[in-house]
Write an enzyme that holds these catalytic residues in place. Structure first.
Site, PDB file in Angstrom:
ATOM      1  CG  PHE A 146      -2.647   5.327  13.527  1.00 23.88           C
ATOM      2  CD1 PHE A 146      -1.773   5.125  14.584  1.00 23.88           C
ATOM      3  CD2 PHE A 146      -2.752   6.606  12.988  1.00 23.88           C
ATOM      4  CE1 PHE A 146      -1.029   6.167  15.106  1.00 23.88           C
ATOM      5  CE2 PHE A 146      -2.018   7.654  13.499  1.00 23.88           C
ATOM      6  CZ  PHE A 146      -1.146   7.441  14.555  1.00 23.88           C
ATOM      7  CG  ASP A 196      -5.612  -7.340  13.808  1.00 21.22           C
ATOM      8  OD1 ASP A 196      -4.822  -6.591  14.421  1.00 21.22           O
ATOM      9  OD2 ASP A 196      -6.659  -6.929  13.275  1.00 21.22           O
ATOM     10  CE  LYS A 244      -8.112  -4.106  13.834  1.00 20.40           C
ATOM     11  NZ  LYS A 244      -6.950  -4.315  12.965  1.00 20.40           N
ATOM     12  CE  LYS A 272     -10.665  -0.731  10.624  1.00 22.36           C
ATOM     13  NZ  LYS A 272     -10.011   0.086   9.632  1.00 22.36           N
ATOM     14  CB  VAL A 325      -2.698  -3.541  16.770  1.00 22.73           C
ATOM     15  CG1 VAL A 325      -4.081  -3.533  16.159  1.00 22.73           C
ATOM     16  CG2 VAL A 325      -2.644  -2.554  17.935  1.00 22.73           C
ATOM     17  CG  ASP A 368      -6.485  -5.844   6.420  1.00 19.69           C
ATOM     18  OD1 ASP A 368      -6.000  -5.811   7.565  1.00 19.69           O
ATOM     19  OD2 ASP A 368      -7.144  -4.907   5.929  1.00 19.69           O
ATOM     20  CG  ASN A 392      -0.181  -0.122   2.502  1.00 14.89           C
ATOM     21  OD1 ASN A 392       0.571   0.780   2.851  1.00 14.89           O
ATOM     22  ND2 ASN A 392      -0.329  -1.242   3.199  1.00 14.89           N
TER      23      ASN A 392
HETATM   24  O1  PMT Z   1       2.823   5.969   6.666  1.00 14.04           O
HETATM   25  P1  PMT Z   1       2.215   7.283   6.260  1.00 14.04           P
HETATM   26  O2  PMT Z   1       2.352   7.554   4.775  1.00 14.04           O
HETATM   27  O3  PMT Z   1       2.734   8.422   7.090  1.00 14.04           O
HETATM   28  O4  PMT Z   1       0.642   7.223   6.512  1.00 14.04           O
HETATM   29  C1  PMT Z   1       0.182   7.062   7.818  1.00 14.04           C
HETATM   30  C2  PMT Z   1      -0.991   6.075   7.868  1.00 14.04           C
HETATM   31  C3  PMT Z   1      -2.190   6.668   7.117  1.00 14.04           C
HETATM   32  C4  PMT Z   1      -0.597   4.740   7.249  1.00 14.04           C
HETATM   33  C5  PMT Z   1      -1.292   5.860   9.388  1.00 14.04           C
HETATM   34  O5  PMT Z   1      -1.621   7.104   9.968  1.00 14.04           O
HETATM   35  C6  PMT Z   1      -2.440   4.865   9.583  1.00 14.04           C
HETATM   36  O6  PMT Z   1      -3.618   5.207   9.542  1.00 14.04           O
HETATM   37  N1  PMT Z   1      -2.062   3.580   9.815  1.00 14.04           N
HETATM   38  C7  PMT Z   1      -3.035   2.464   9.926  1.00 14.04           C
HETATM   39  C8  PMT Z   1      -3.496   2.127   8.567  1.00 14.04           C
HETATM   40  C9  PMT Z   1      -4.368   0.911   8.516  1.00 14.04           C
HETATM   41  O7  PMT Z   1      -3.992   0.012   7.854  1.00 14.04           O
HETATM   42  O8  PMT Z   1      -5.416   0.912   9.260  1.00 14.04           O
HETATM   43  P2  PMT Z   1      -6.408  -0.371   9.360  1.00 14.04           P
HETATM   44  O9  PMT Z   1      -7.707   0.263   9.534  1.00 14.04           O
HETATM   45  O10 PMT Z   1      -6.245  -1.332   8.268  1.00 14.04           O
HETATM   46  O11 PMT Z   1      -5.892  -1.107  10.682  1.00 14.04           O
HETATM   47  C10 PMT Z   1      -6.338  -0.747  11.984  1.00 14.04           C
HETATM   48  C11 PMT Z   1      -5.213  -0.954  12.975  1.00 14.04           C
HETATM   49  O12 PMT Z   1      -4.851  -2.333  13.024  1.00 14.04           O
HETATM   50  C12 PMT Z   1      -3.941  -0.212  12.665  1.00 14.04           C
HETATM   51  O13 PMT Z   1      -3.378   0.220  13.873  1.00 14.04           O
HETATM   52  C13 PMT Z   1      -3.050  -1.260  12.007  1.00 14.04           C
HETATM   53  O14 PMT Z   1      -1.670  -0.973  12.249  1.00 14.04           O
HETATM   54  C14 PMT Z   1      -3.471  -2.509  12.747  1.00 14.04           C
HETATM   55  N2  PMT Z   1      -3.369  -3.754  11.966  1.00 14.04           N
HETATM   56  C15 PMT Z   1      -4.096  -3.928  10.834  1.00 14.04           C
HETATM   57  C16 PMT Z   1      -4.039  -5.127  10.169  1.00 14.04           C
HETATM   58  C17 PMT Z   1      -3.207  -6.149  10.672  1.00 14.04           C
HETATM   59  N3  PMT Z   1      -3.109  -7.301  10.056  1.00 14.04           N
HETATM   60  N4  PMT Z   1      -2.495  -5.942  11.778  1.00 14.04           N
HETATM   61  C18 PMT Z   1      -2.559  -4.769  12.434  1.00 14.04           C
HETATM   62  O15 PMT Z   1      -1.881  -4.586  13.465  1.00 14.04           O
END
Ligand code: PMT
Length: 402
Positions: free
Chosen positions: A327, A309, A345, A341, A311, A280, A211
């Site tokens: 995030f 996952d 989580k 979320k 976190v 994911d 991504n």
């Molecule tokens: O890196 P930059 O260009 O500065 O951009 C920053 C950002 C937009 C990437 C950052 O601020 C951000 O939002 N990061 C989380 C992006 C994301 O993938 O969110 P999500 O909604 O898919 O995941 C939710 C949370 O679960 C996140 O904390 C993610 O790190 C965590 N996660 C998700 C999937 C996974 N398999 N394991 C995880 O730990």
């Protein structure tokens, strides 16, 4: 302790209806331990009485460049040298124009010329005045000179118009000032683990799924946490960024490597911040050799399986569970999806960013975030990721202590 403790702030107030909010601003700055001296333009005094600011700041209000009595007490050059920050709130279109030209026809703009302190403006004016090419050009010139422009916000205005030009709220201005003076030692003695950047999920030796995450947000958080006194481990996906000073960096490529590094580092940590954009899904099987194009096939498909996952795994710990912050990158119903979320989580806090905005989120220097926990939410004004990171670290440190 706030970064504003014992800081000497010269608050300039120019003529505008938002001047009434500056009374609250003085109170909030003083609450944070700052010493505040107020300078009012003639226009400002038409909106609010100097006595209000004298009472709130516990200092006489300065307004006249050519007043011998005032000069005998604390002359304008002395005042200019005294300031560690000059903040003009509200900053009218007139003040911005005068500063752009370097005029010295009243006490406030003379002080700005005579001072080497950083200058911050909180613009406040009618939306058409803010949008006018003259103001736009003045704002650009001032920014290019290193002047900080905090705001304006958009919304309904005292004159009945709707649009950009509202002064930022006093609480937001205080946050900006705290950010400018740098983090306090709010994470002294704490161990913080931060994930940053994307993961790459191999399809074959030359291709991958990934991504647009640049790692900027996570790296800015690592720097801010280290400056706030923490021991920081930064688990970084493939990004092109320098490691912040005194931060331990662990490079990983895919989600499973990131999880292994995160689980190891989290054993000793107090706070875990998951800023990484983890894929994911990953290809069910990565081919050992480069996948060849099949000339007779117009379509192809890839079987994907779910990644762990990371976190959620940290937050599910029964023992050695750190304060866990996620995030959420969303393109619609940002707060609602982020909140679900947070619950799903089992996080202590989630920072939602609206990545549908062209000017923030993935791979931008800016971000616009809402901090959400079980007690409520707080939207921070759009800002540089470096500035936001300092604010977020302060918020996380406070919440983690509660
Ligand atoms: O890196 P930059 O260009 O500065 O951009 C920053 C950002 C937009 C990437 C950052 O601020 C951000 O939002 N990061 C989380 C992006 C994301 O993938 O969110 P999500 O909604 O898919 O995941 C939710 C949370 O679960 C996140 O904390 C993610 O790190 C965590 N996660 C998700 C999937 C996974 N398999 N394991 C995880 O730990």
């Amino acid at each position: 302790m706030s970064p504003l403790t014992n800081k000497r702030i010269l608050l300039g107030i120019s003529g505008g209806i938002a001047a009434y909010k500056s009374a609250d601003l003085v109170r909030r700055l003083k609450d944070r331990g700052a010493e505040v001296r107020v300078v009012m333009t003639a226009g400002a005094q038409k909106f609010v009485q100097p006595l209000t600011f004298q009472a709130l700041s516990s200092n006489p209000v300065h307004s006249d460049l050519l007043d011998p009595a005032a000069e005998a007490a604390m002359g304008h050059i002395e005042l200019a040298k005294w300031a560690e920050l000059i903040l003009i709130a509200p900053a009218s279109a007139q003040v911005m124009a005068k500063l752009t030209c370097g005029m010295a026809d009243d006490l406030l703009n003379t002080l700005c010329l005579a001072s080497e302190a950083p200058l911050a403006l909180a613009p406040a004016m009618n939306q058409a005045m803010w949008r006018h090419p003259a103001t736009t050009a003045n704002a650009k010139t001032l920014r290019d000179r290193g002047v900080h422009l905090w705001g304006p916000a958009a919304g309904s205005q005292a004159c009945g118009d709707i649009g950009p030009g509202r002064m930022l709220e006093p609480a937001e201005l205080v946050l900006q000032a705290e950010t400018m003076f740098g983090s306090s030692d709010c994470l002294q003695g704490k161990n913080v683990v931060i994930t940053a950047g994307p993961t790459r999920e191999a399809l074959d030796p030359v291709r991958y799924l990934s991504n647009h995450s640049s790692g900027k947000m996570g790296f800015a958080l690592a720097k801010a946490a280290q400056r706030a006194g923490a021991q920081v481990t930064l688990i970084a996906g493939p990004v092109n960024l320098a490691t912040p000073a005194h931060v331990k960096r662990v490079d990983v490529v895919d989600a499973r490597e990131m999880r292994a590094a995160a689980e190891r580092a989290a054993d000793l940590c107090d706070i875990f911040i998951s800023a990484a954009a983890v894929a994911d899904f990953r290809p069910a099987a990565a081919a050992e050799q480069k996948i060849k194009k099949q000339e007779d096939h117009d379509e192809s498909s890839i079987a994907l399986i779910k990644n762990p996952d990371i976190v959620a795994g940290i937050a599910a710990r029964v023992e050695r569970r750190p304060f866990t912050v996620g995030f959420a990158a969303e393109t619609q119903q940002v707060e609602q999806y982020a909140r679900s979320k947070l619950q799903r989580k089992n996080l202590d806090m989630i920072i939602a960013n609206d990545v549908s905005r062209a000017d923030s989120g993935f791979n931008s220097d800016h971000n616009a975030v809402t901090v959400i926990d079980r007690n409520g939410s707080d939207t921070l004004p759009p800002a540089l990721k470096t500035d936001l990171a300092r604010q977020l670290i302060e918020i996380i440190a406070t919440k983690a202590q509660q």
